[in-house]
Enzyme design. Structure first.
Site, PDB file in Angstrom:
ATOM      1  N   GLN A  40       2.328   5.853   0.774  1.00 39.20           N
ATOM      2  CA  GLN A  40       2.999   4.714   0.443  1.00 39.20           C
ATOM      3  C   GLN A  40       3.670   4.942  -0.814  1.00 39.20           C
ATOM      4  O   GLN A  40       3.280   4.909  -2.097  1.00 39.20           O
ATOM      5  CB  GLN A  40       2.334   3.503   0.188  1.00 39.20           C
ATOM      6  CG  GLN A  40       2.993   2.213   0.392  1.00 39.20           C
ATOM      7  CD  GLN A  40       2.153   0.913  -0.059  1.00 39.20           C
ATOM      8  OE1 GLN A  40       1.292   1.048  -0.977  1.00 39.20           O
ATOM      9  NE2 GLN A  40       2.240  -0.043   0.869  1.00 39.20           N
ATOM     10  N   GLY A  80       7.516  -2.610   0.634  1.00 35.59           N
ATOM     11  CA  GLY A  80       8.496  -3.659   0.176  1.00 35.59           C
ATOM     12  C   GLY A  80       7.845  -5.071   0.156  1.00 35.59           C
ATOM     13  O   GLY A  80       8.571  -6.149   0.375  1.00 35.59           O
ATOM     14  N   ALA A  81       6.294  -5.072  -0.370  1.00 33.90           N
ATOM     15  CA  ALA A  81       5.724  -6.264  -0.113  1.00 33.90           C
ATOM     16  C   ALA A  81       5.161  -6.861  -1.486  1.00 33.90           C
ATOM     17  O   ALA A  81       5.425  -6.197  -2.676  1.00 33.90           O
ATOM     18  CB  ALA A  81       4.399  -5.944   0.791  1.00 33.90           C
ATOM     19  N   TYR A 103       6.247  -6.887  -5.567  1.00 23.81           N
ATOM     20  CA  TYR A 103       6.634  -5.625  -6.349  1.00 23.81           C
ATOM     21  C   TYR A 103       8.297  -5.581  -6.211  1.00 23.81           C
ATOM     22  O   TYR A 103       9.057  -6.554  -5.598  1.00 23.81           O
ATOM     23  CB  TYR A 103       5.947  -4.406  -5.572  1.00 23.81           C
ATOM     24  CG  TYR A 103       4.490  -4.470  -6.255  1.00 23.81           C
ATOM     25  CD1 TYR A 103       4.209  -4.635  -7.660  1.00 23.81           C
ATOM     26  CD2 TYR A 103       3.489  -4.776  -5.550  1.00 23.81           C
ATOM     27  CE1 TYR A 103       2.825  -4.689  -8.382  1.00 23.81           C
ATOM     28  CE2 TYR A 103       2.226  -4.769  -5.849  1.00 23.81           C
ATOM     29  CZ  TYR A 103       1.995  -4.946  -7.065  1.00 23.81           C
ATOM     30  OH  TYR A 103       0.544  -5.098  -7.411  1.00 23.81           O
ATOM     31  N   ARG A 146       6.523  -1.777   4.570  1.00 24.47           N
ATOM     32  CA  ARG A 146       5.365  -2.886   4.371  1.00 24.47           C
ATOM     33  C   ARG A 146       6.098  -4.180   3.716  1.00 24.47           C
ATOM     34  O   ARG A 146       6.789  -4.130   2.881  1.00 24.47           O
ATOM     35  CB  ARG A 146       4.417  -2.494   3.394  1.00 24.47           C
ATOM     36  CG  ARG A 146       3.044  -3.487   3.606  1.00 24.47           C
ATOM     37  CD  ARG A 146       1.728  -2.826   2.886  1.00 24.47           C
ATOM     38  NE  ARG A 146       0.805  -2.849   3.741  1.00 24.47           N
ATOM     39  CZ  ARG A 146      -0.540  -3.316   3.319  1.00 24.47           C
ATOM     40  NH1 ARG A 146      -0.649  -3.775   1.997  1.00 24.47           N
ATOM     41  NH2 ARG A 146      -1.426  -3.659   4.326  1.00 24.47           N
TER      42      ARG A 146
HETATM   43  C1  LIG Z   1      -8.348  -2.228  -4.376  1.00 23.85           C
HETATM   44  C2  LIG Z   1      -7.213  -2.622  -3.456  1.00 23.85           C
HETATM   45  C3  LIG Z   1      -5.917  -1.898  -3.854  1.00 23.85           C
HETATM   46  C4  LIG Z   1      -4.966  -2.186  -3.064  1.00 23.85           C
HETATM   47  N1  LIG Z   1      -3.656  -1.478  -3.197  1.00 23.85           N
HETATM   48  C5  LIG Z   1      -2.448  -1.577  -2.395  1.00 23.85           C
HETATM   49  C6  LIG Z   1      -1.449  -0.829  -2.557  1.00 23.85           C
HETATM   50  O1  LIG Z   1      -1.526   0.066  -3.530  1.00 23.85           O
HETATM   51  N2  LIG Z   1      -0.346  -1.056  -1.771  1.00 23.85           N
HETATM   52  C7  LIG Z   1      -0.437  -2.192  -1.054  1.00 23.85           C
HETATM   53  O2  LIG Z   1       0.666  -2.170  -0.408  1.00 23.85           O
HETATM   54  N3  LIG Z   1      -1.340  -2.975  -0.695  1.00 23.85           N
HETATM   55  C8  LIG Z   1      -2.457  -2.946  -1.510  1.00 23.85           C
HETATM   56  N4  LIG Z   1      -3.649  -3.455  -1.265  1.00 23.85           N
HETATM   57  C9  LIG Z   1      -3.790  -4.391  -0.196  1.00 23.85           C
HETATM   58  C10 LIG Z   1      -4.297  -3.736   1.127  1.00 23.85           C
HETATM   59  O3  LIG Z   1      -3.397  -2.726   1.476  1.00 23.85           O
HETATM   60  C11 LIG Z   1      -4.844  -4.714   2.390  1.00 23.85           C
HETATM   61  O4  LIG Z   1      -3.526  -5.385   2.944  1.00 23.85           O
HETATM   62  C12 LIG Z   1      -5.660  -5.797   1.792  1.00 23.85           C
HETATM   63  O5  LIG Z   1      -6.751  -5.269   1.025  1.00 23.85           O
HETATM   64  C13 LIG Z   1      -5.967  -6.437   3.045  1.00 23.85           C
HETATM   65  O6  LIG Z   1      -6.847  -5.773   3.860  1.00 23.85           O
HETATM   66  P1  LIG Z   1      -8.436  -5.841   3.955  1.00 23.85           P
HETATM   67  O7  LIG Z   1      -8.699  -7.376   4.117  1.00 23.85           O
HETATM   68  O8  LIG Z   1      -8.984  -5.143   5.137  1.00 23.85           O
HETATM   69  O9  LIG Z   1      -8.992  -5.303   2.682  1.00 23.85           O
HETATM   70  C14 LIG Z   1      -4.775  -3.107  -1.923  1.00 23.85           C
HETATM   71  C15 LIG Z   1      -5.995  -3.942  -1.757  1.00 23.85           C
HETATM   72  C16 LIG Z   1      -7.204  -3.419  -2.254  1.00 23.85           C
HETATM   73  C17 LIG Z   1      -8.515  -4.143  -2.003  1.00 23.85           C
END
Ligand SMILES: Cc1cc2nc3c(=O)[nH]c(=O)nc-3n(C[C@H](O)[C@H](O)[C@H](O)COP(=O)(O)O)c2cc1C
Length: 344
Positions: free
Chosen positions: A80, A148-149, A152, A201
């Protein structure tokens, strides 16, 4: 596997420990692993030295090891690609060599936290995404995702409250403010060729405002997403905190459902799949128990979306997918904040 920042890459270099963390997910039969956000080559693309870079010899060698091992374990993987834009500095006090950059220098509505990008900065950033995508392809990755989400950099251009420019990268419509994203995707598409998969994204919500919405009607969403398809997007990864929440009144379709319906493209849903609580609350310490997949399956079977991203459940348990596939639900472990402290 949803992209999840873990900050276990000292100096931005993925270690063997990180490679093995992804290998365990490949062995656990995850269909597609999307890496943690990994930053492109700009002086202030990251606020954390432990977040992996996707540039420079040591980091790219680390990524080569990751993809080689993931492939040997039977997995497929996309990095990503990320630029944070204007963000708050880390608590550690680590400083970037240049100020944070974004469309208008705003870290949140009305709050300056960096500088407004010049035309030259914009062009260099587009070039940095294109270079990272080309490197991903030549290292052997199977696809890329562009972040893109979540408020950021790219999303800071989409959002009128952080994009106050009055040149060709700003404007009163979402279509006008999408130009930066379109130019990145066009350049990335040129650098990887026609057959390499590009996921984008996107989210309505932002870390700066969970209730923010870029598109308030299906028509506005169409005007936002269709030009991105023309630029070269293959997959929309539609980030929601709870996948079951409807996007617009009058239909139970979620964001990924609408993205697929409006664009005809592949879409990914995400958000609290298989867990009782959502992820922002999880950062504040809330634990989540395993929960039913029935509602998800109803939507998947109906054809709302094509892929399902799983976040925290896969941080806590590398074997989650295999357990689900084999119906071993009594062995699922749930998620607690402690799981973030190490790479299990
Ligand atoms: C520890 C952590 C780090 C994350 N880092 C990113 C990231 O680097 N890029 C991103 O697009 N989303 C990031 N997210 C969001 C996750 O990709 C995901 O959309 C979010 O956790 C919801 O999914 P879940 O309910 O299954 O955890 C992060 C989430 C967590 C918990």
């Amino acid at each position: 596997m949803a992209p999840m920042t873990r900050s276990f890459c000292p100096g931005g270099v993925p270690t063997l420990e990180v490679a093995e963390y992804y290998v365990r997910r490949a062995l656990g039969e995850v269909g597609l692993i999307i890496s943690e956000g990994t930053v492109v080559n700009r002086p202030s693309s990251s606020n954390d030295p432990d977040i992996p870079r996707f540039y420079g010899e040591p980091s790219l060698c680390g990524w080569k090891e990751v993809i080689t091992r993931v492939h040997s374990a039977g997995g497929i993987m996309a990095p990503q690609l990320w630029h944070m834009g204007v963000v708050a500095p880390k608590d550690s006090g680590w400083l970037t060599p240049a100020p944070f950059e974004g469309p208008s220098g705003l870290v949140a509505p009305g709050k300056i936290g960096g500088v407004a990008m010049t035309q030259q900065d914009i062009e260099a950033t587009i070039g940095a995404f294109a270079q990272a995508a080309a490197d991903a392809k030549s290292l052997g990755f199977d696809a890329i995702e562009i972040h893109g989400a979540h408020g950021y950099l790219i999303d800071q251009f989409f959002w009128h409250l952080t994009n106050q420019r009055n040149d060709g990268y700003g404007g009163s419509t979402l279509g006008e403010r999408s130009r930066f994203a379109r130019e990145i995707i066009t350049a990335v598409r040129q650098s990887v060729g026609p057959d390499f998969v590009i996921s984008l994204r996107v989210s309505q919500w932002k870390l700066q405002d969970y209730s923010a919405r870029l598109a308030t009607t299906p028509q506005a969403m169409e005007q936002w997403l269709l030009p991105l398809v023309d630029a070269g997007v293959d997959i929309f990864h539609c980030s929601q905190r709870r996948f079951w929440e409807p996007e617009f009144a009058g239909s139970d379709l979620n964001f990924a459902g609408w993205a697929k319906k409006l664009t005809g493209k592949t879409s990914i849903t995400v958000g609290s799949v298989g867990l009782s609580g959502e992820f922002i609350a999880a950062f504040k310490g809330e634990s989540s128990k395993p929960s039913s997949l029935d509602e998800l399956l109803r939507r998947l079977d109906r054809g709302d979306f094509d892929l399902v991203a799983v976040g925290r459940a896969l941080i806590a348990d590398a074997g989650w997918s295999k357990k689900i596939r084999e119906g071993r639900t009594s062995e699922l472990v749930g998620f607690t904040k402690e799981a973030l402290a190490k790479l299990v």
